[in-house]
Design an enzyme around this catalytic site. Structure first.
Site, short mmCIF file in Angstrom:
data_model
loop_
_atom_site.label_atom_id
_atom_site.label_comp_id
_atom_site.label_asym_id
_atom_site.label_seq_id
_atom_site.Cartn_x
_atom_site.Cartn_y
_atom_site.Cartn_z
N GLU A 1 -10.53 -11.86 -6.74
CA GLU A 1 -9.32 -11.89 -6.35
C GLU A 1 -9.05 -13.65 -5.25
OE1 GLU A 1 -8.51 -8.13 -3.53
OE2 GLU A 1 -11.01 -8.54 -3.06
N ASP B 1 -4.19 -9.27 -5.67
CA ASP B 1 -4.54 -10.40 -4.91
C ASP B 1 -4.50 -11.72 -5.05
OD1 ASP B 1 -4.43 -9.87 -1.72
OD2 ASP B 1 -6.44 -8.75 -1.85
N CYS C 1 -8.39 -4.09 -11.52
CA CYS C 1 -7.78 -2.89 -10.19
C CYS C 1 -6.93 -2.99 -10.01
CB CYS C 1 -8.81 -2.73 -10.09
SG CYS C 1 -9.92 -3.38 -8.78
N HIS D 1 0.83 -1.17 -0.06
CA HIS D 1 0.01 -0.44 0.12
C HIS D 1 0.92 1.53 0.26
CE1 HIS D 1 -3.17 -2.40 0.05
NE2 HIS D 1 -3.73 -1.69 -0.61
C1 PEP Z 1 -6.42 -6.61 -6.06
O1 PEP Z 1 -5.87 -7.95 -4.78
O2 PEP Z 1 -5.61 -6.47 -6.97
C2 PEP Z 1 -6.85 -5.40 -4.95
C3 PEP Z 1 -6.93 -4.51 -6.09
O3 PEP Z 1 -6.85 -4.67 -4.42
P1 PEP Z 1 -5.88 -4.41 -2.35
O4 PEP Z 1 -4.50 -3.67 -3.25
O5 PEP Z 1 -6.74 -2.68 -2.31
O6 PEP Z 1 -6.20 -5.32 -2.14
MG MG Z 2 -7.60 -7.05 -3.07
#
Ligand code: PEP
Ligand code: MG
Length: 570
Positions: free
Chosen positions: A431, A455, A502, A189
């Site tokens: 995911e 994920d 995403c 993150h």
């Molecule tokens: C993902 O897992 O690809 C995603 C977009 O969610 P995050 O990165 O917030 O887990």
């Molecule tokens: Mg995710």
């Protein structure tokens, strides 16, 4: 001059002095003191220095962060000058002849324990204040400097072991030119936040905090994932040129800001942005985002000590929907757990948090939290083009249960006279591999899919996305991942639904030709990657990329896939 290789987490070049965001060593030895009068004086001097420091921090916080952040330091000042705490410390030095460090630590520990055991949130917070203040006084007794990112007043590069999302959010864009960390990957993150803040970053260097001292001149090369420590003037000059070229490239890309994203053979795809807060919208618009493909609502819940109210959430969702002016906005419901903690929920520690009680699992259990969020979303829905998606869906039952709860809240709001949009699409993040494999069945019931490759890759490869040692398994271009992606896209299209992505893979230069070929409809990425992706897609031929995608699906290794993409697109 030294050099570190890490992972390029956020584009661009930054050159500045290092600021180590690393907690100093506060260990000390217990000693017997003969001259207790001067020891008490030494303690009082440390209190005075801490007081001056805290007053300066409070005043700065007042101007830059607002009154509520300044109030935290005001509370620390009260603790610092409290005779109920300082009296016993001085007595202990005098009567037990112990050094000030030991007297301070023992007395503070006793108060902290006492407050923590009270069944009262206010008192528990006081325990945290005492712990913070003790650290500060101890640092003055030991003559070491505590870190304090909010006091940074010159251009720096932050050097840290890792940065939590709330650390990253507090960094002042004006002074923090870049950062580098020991741990983390492209999808951690801190990296995602760096991209949304447009701060060049290199993560996962393993040894940045060991090798870089405060004040060292550092170059962060967020294009190649390199960090140069105390570079030669020649290298600095070379990097200044690369920086200029990168800025010039950005000016070229910026010309595409109002254009649609179409391939060379006229196939349109949508390029949307991933956001964390309504403040990110400026970047989405400046970078020509055609929508918001992922609004990570968990940031609304972080960096505070209680859940956000329905009203607070309503305001945030409404601001995003209105800000996007009718363009699609995909809001993901709360995805907490794994690497995203909410300390105030006081969830028990788990052995495998990434595989544990998180995201939709938590929301289906803690329905008050979930229903509050859904109500806020439903109420905001009439202000724009809202789509809702649930994270971490593993089974159809989970989707059906979440959908039923949404429907219940919708009916209650309508019965109470609230306006709720009739055209809210409802989708899921794909995911978890079980969902990708069963996508044909899900496609009958959802309105859309958004593939969360951050994920999906970690669960498919059984390789923690944050763990540097297994990062070689984190392979977006592996034929195994590409086959899952294809299953999801084909399943959506067979039911007349759309499929987006995403995860960070959607904005990746090597993945984009393959995703275009596989038929992905919507690519959602960091806003700062959109114009570059648009410029790339304009040069690609969709039908050629279809053949390329078909070819790589039958390959054996990631290396072969990368080679095939390079050959086809060079
Ligand atoms: C993902 O897992 O690809 C995603 C977009 O969610 P995050 O990165 O917030 O887990
Ligand atoms: Mg995710």
């Amino acid at each position: 001059m030294a050099f570190l290789q890490g992972i390029a987490a956020s584009n661009g070049i930054a050159i500045a002095k290092a600021y180590r965001l690393v907690e100093p060593n506060l260990s000390f030895e217990n000693k017997t003191i003969e001259d207790t009068t001067s020891e008490v004086a030494r303690f009082q001097a440390a209190i005075e220095k801490s007081k001056a420091e805290l007053e300066a921090i409070r005043d700065r916080a007042q101007v830059e962060l607002g009154a509520d952040k300044a109030a935290i330091f005001e509370a620390h000042l009260l603790v610092l000058t409290d005779p109920e705490l300082n009296g016993p410390i001085e007595d202990k030095i005098k009567t037990e002849k112990v050094n000030a460090e030991a007297a301070l630590k023992d007395t503070a520990d006793m108060f902290v324990m006492m407050f923590e055991q009270m069944d009262n949130e206010y008192m528990k917070e006081r325990a945290a204040d005492i712990r913070d203040v003790t650290k500060r006084v101890l640092s003055h007794l030991l003559g070491v400097q505590l870190v304090n990112p909010s006091m940074i007043a010159e251009e720096v590069i932050i050097v840290a072991e890792d940065l939590t999302p709330s650390d990253t959010a507090q960094l002042n864009r004006q002074y923090v030119l870049g950062f580098t960390t020991d741990i983390g990957g492209r999808t951690s993150h801190s990296a995602i936040m760096a991209r949304s803040m447009e701060i060049p970053a290199v993560v996962g260097t393993k040894t940045a905090t060991e090798e870089i001292n405060n004040g060292d001149l550092v170059i962060v090369d967020g294009l190649k994932g390199e960090v140069h420590i105390n570079p030669t003037p020649e290298l600095v000059a070379e990097y200044r040129k690369i920086h200029e070229q990168f800025e010039a490239q950005k000016i070229e890309w910026a010309k595409l800001v109002n254009e649609k994203t179409v391939s060379a053979d006229d196939h349109h795809v949508e390029l949307a942005a991933n956001i964390g807060t309504p403040n990110d919208l400026k970047g989405v618009i400046a970078n020509g985002g055609e929508g918001v493909g992922l609004y990570r609502t968990e940031f609304l819940y972080m960096g505070r000590d209680q859940l956000p109210t329905e009203e607070e959430q309503f305001d945030a969702y409404k601001a995003v929907l209105e800000g996007m002016n009718g363009k699609p906005v995909v809001v993901r419901t709360l995805d907490i757990g794994g690497d995203k903690e909410l300390p105030y929920l006081q969830l028990p520690k788990e052995l495998n948090p990434f595989l544990g009680f998180r995201a939709i699992r938590l929301c289906l259990e803690e329905q008050d939290i979930f229903r509050t969020q859904l109500r806020a979303l439903l109420r905001a829905s009439s202000y724009g083009n809202l789509k809702i998606m649930f994270p971490m869906i593993a089974t159809l039952d989970e989707f059906r249960e979440a959908k039923a709860i949404l429907e219940e809240e919708k009916q209650k709001l309508i019965a109470a006279g609230q306006t709720v949009s009739e055209r809210i699409e409802l989708g899921i993040m794909v995911e978890i591999p079980s969902t990708a494999v069963l996508a044909d069945q899900f496609a009958k019931e959802v309105d859309f899919f958004s593939i969360g490759t951050n994920d999906l890759i970690q669960y498919t490869m059984a390789a923690d996305r944050m763990n540097q040692r297994v990062s070689y398994l984190y392979q977006p271009y592996s034929p195994s991942i590409l086959r899952l992606v294809k299953m999801v896209i084909d399943a959506a299209h067979a039911e007349g639904k759309w499929a987006g992505m995403c995860g960070e893979m959607a904005g990746d230069e090597t993945a984009i030709p393959l995703l275009l070929g596989l038929g992905l409809d919507e690519f959602s990425m960091s806003a700062t990657s959109i114009l570059k992706a648009r410029s790339q897609i304009k040069k690609l031929n969709k039908s050629e990329m279809e053949s390329l995608a078909n070819q790589v699906l039958n390959m054996q290794t990631t290396a072969q896939v990368i080679e095939a993409v390079n050959n086809a697109t060079k």
